[in-house]
Design an enzyme around this catalytic site. Sequence first.
Site, PDB file in Angstrom:
ATOM      1  CD  GLU A  50      -2.902   1.283   2.287  1.00 57.85           C
ATOM      2  OE1 GLU A  50      -2.951   0.350   3.273  1.00 57.85           O
ATOM      3  OE2 GLU A  50      -3.958   1.865   2.135  1.00 57.85           O
ATOM      4  CB  CYS A 248      -7.471   2.843   3.954  1.00 56.11           C
ATOM      5  SG  CYS A 248      -7.773   2.002   5.582  1.00 56.11           S
ATOM      6  CG  ASN A 383      -8.964  -2.429   2.700  1.00 51.84           C
ATOM      7  OD1 ASN A 383      -8.544  -3.745   2.780  1.00 51.84           O
ATOM      8  ND2 ASN A 383      -8.870  -1.514   3.586  1.00 51.84           N
ATOM      9  CD  GLU A 384      -9.263  -2.704   7.500  1.00 46.68           C
ATOM     10  OE1 GLU A 384      -9.585  -1.376   8.022  1.00 46.68           O
ATOM     11  OE2 GLU A 384      -8.389  -3.384   7.850  1.00 46.68           O
TER      12      GLU A 384
HETATM   13  O1  AHR Z   1      -1.873  -1.501   6.760  1.00 42.31           O
HETATM   14  C1  AHR Z   1      -2.410  -0.147   7.121  1.00 42.31           C
HETATM   15  C2  AHR Z   1      -4.259  -0.025   6.984  1.00 42.31           C
HETATM   16  O2  AHR Z   1      -4.677  -0.817   7.893  1.00 42.31           O
HETATM   17  C3  AHR Z   1      -4.740  -0.440   5.741  1.00 42.31           C
HETATM   18  O3  AHR Z   1      -4.918   0.539   4.833  1.00 42.31           O
HETATM   19  C4  AHR Z   1      -6.087  -0.943   5.989  1.00 42.31           C
HETATM   20  O4  AHR Z   1      -6.497  -2.022   5.310  1.00 42.31           O
HETATM   21  C5  AHR Z   1      -5.945  -1.378   7.554  1.00 42.31           C
HETATM   22  O5  AHR Z   1      -6.711  -0.726   8.382  1.00 42.31           O
END
Ligand code: AHR
Length: 672
Positions: A50, A248, A383-384
């Site tokens: 990321e 994120c 994602n989340e």
């Molecule tokens: O890894 C950091 C963040 O942690 C990522 O962006 C997210 O998916 C998680 O909350």
Amino acid sequence: MINSLFNRFILTVSLSFTAFGTAAQDNLMVIDAGKKGIPVQETMYGLFFEDINYAADGGLYAEKVKNRSFEFDDPFMGWNIFGNVTVCDDGPFERNPHYVRLAYPGHPAFVTGLENEGFFGIGVEEGKAYRFSVWARTSGAKEKEMISFRLCKNATMGEDQAFCRGYIEVDSREWKKYEAVITSPVTEAKASLRIFLEHLSPDQGVDLEHISLFPVETFNGHENGLRKDIAEALQQLKPGVFRFPGGCIVEGTTLETRYQWKNSVGPVENRPINMNRWNYTFPNRLYPDYFQSYGLGFYEYFLFSEEIGAEPLPVISCGLACQFQNDPATDPHASLDELDPYVQDALDLIEFANGDAGTKWGKIRAEMGHPEPFNLKYLGVGNEQWSELYPERLVVFMEAIRRQYPDIKIIGSSGPYRDGKDFDELWAAMRELDVDLVDEHYYAEESFFENNADRYDGYPRKGPKVFAGEYACHGVDGKKWNHFNAALLEAAFMTGLERNADVVLMASYAPLLAHVEGWQWRPDMVWFDNLHVMRTCSYYVQQLYACNKGTKVLPLTMNGRPVAGKEGQNQLYASVVKDSAKNEYIVKVANLSSDSREISICFTRLPRRQKLAPEVCCTTLHSDNSLAENTLDKPDQIVPTTSHIADGLKDNNFTTVIGPKTFAVYKLTYSE
Ligand code: AHR
């Protein structure tokens, strides 16, 4: 019947072990080598990438110029200007319209120019070549103009701040790309790049756009390439899967700021930037100059995956803006009847990766230099995510993707938490939707890793599989950084990932990369500055697993149970794989105790044709200080060490002592 015979056999074996002493007998680990074993997936163990902590711009992406196209909200962010420099917005690249005009400063003794500060400075190395490039045209009366560019060290007692310079003649009134390669005579971590309009008279001027500086030597030599040292560190992890672009950043604080992969492909000059959410998400670590140039975009991610031998795993927005940052009452998300463009993005992405050069998106990939498909197999949607908002969107994606691309495996989310109501409800929904894999995230305290090596032992064997997509041990009581104990706990926990190879098909530590001067989140697996890379203890744990992943997992038990640090197991954790290609058995053992442990590893039901060699190869990761860490100054304080025990194996038993707080990998070879 077979079981009771087998148990009697084990009992006999363990009784015959009294010669090794009580401890070895207490810690008798029995490997059932007669079992066929569970196949280890090629996708174990993976990387989660990321653009957080300046992982892409300022990190893996080798570009050294920040805000190279003057598209940040403040077009001069990252730049100092001198003399007559103005920003214009009718440039040659429609999605990056800004450029700068350098003109007469009002007096021939004044100067006109600009200076880029890079990402925490510009790192260059002695004897290495750097390619400066710029799009330019003359804007004054003269057909030709000269610009100079210099690498400077501003804080110097030397006569000249510039330690390296080059010149470019701009010879047209039309936009053209110019390039010049210079070699740095020194190593400097925090240089700046200065550019001057060389000859000053009222009728002179030049326009500059997309000002770039790259090392010539990038990973595999690609021009728009990756920083070689960081990329090699990732390659050496032998990852089975490469997940990108986040995290994120996939979701966006608003839907407008989500990662849109279509903005990240095609000519690099025309990829529109996006503000990085890690710019402001943690105001206690604020980085107002953190933007995504998308120079490292989806084409580069696919190419990198291919070059490091990892399955590419892109994750795309499911139409939900970050649920942490948005109250659904304010209507921040795409409604169900607004989902079409999001779903189309997913379908087009598959075409970009796999379509032939005659398709619309396959053609773009081919034009970028890769006519062959990238052979995409997995796609993450969201994602989340959580609440009913997610499954009702995911199903729309699934129907469309499976209709057109039935072979693509779809990865759904179990939300940001490792358990609890949302987690349970999401798992139930993922089962009902029949996704292929479910992405689980656990950034968790020490006790979680200590107590949950059996997490997957009881997971259903049918239905969606697990992608442990983001995890890391976050020490409590101020220990939230990359210290040895956290890595040791990860190693212990990972025996449970390995043992459950039929449930956990992918796993990736997170986050992956962090610039020491620009991090928002820690711990992270690999740290770097402008010149160096540091592999953490967690890195070495991942590497020990990935480089020793074998082809089949076999049962390994102590007192008839998997070795997961449970009662009576003396804080030991263990798993075993067989590597049929290399004729090896590989046993991983973590000892979380502060005492050393004598252990016996006993092979039962060894196929008659197999003969184990007496020598055992033993690699350990240990530190006497649980809080010790590797640093950029001392990157090799805690590294794996390997020794060979000449006559380690006797009668298919290997007895040894594993030191306190140690992760060990034992390799035994066999002939057949
Ligand atoms: O890894 C950091 C963040 O942690 C990522 O962006 C997210 O998916 C998680 O909350």
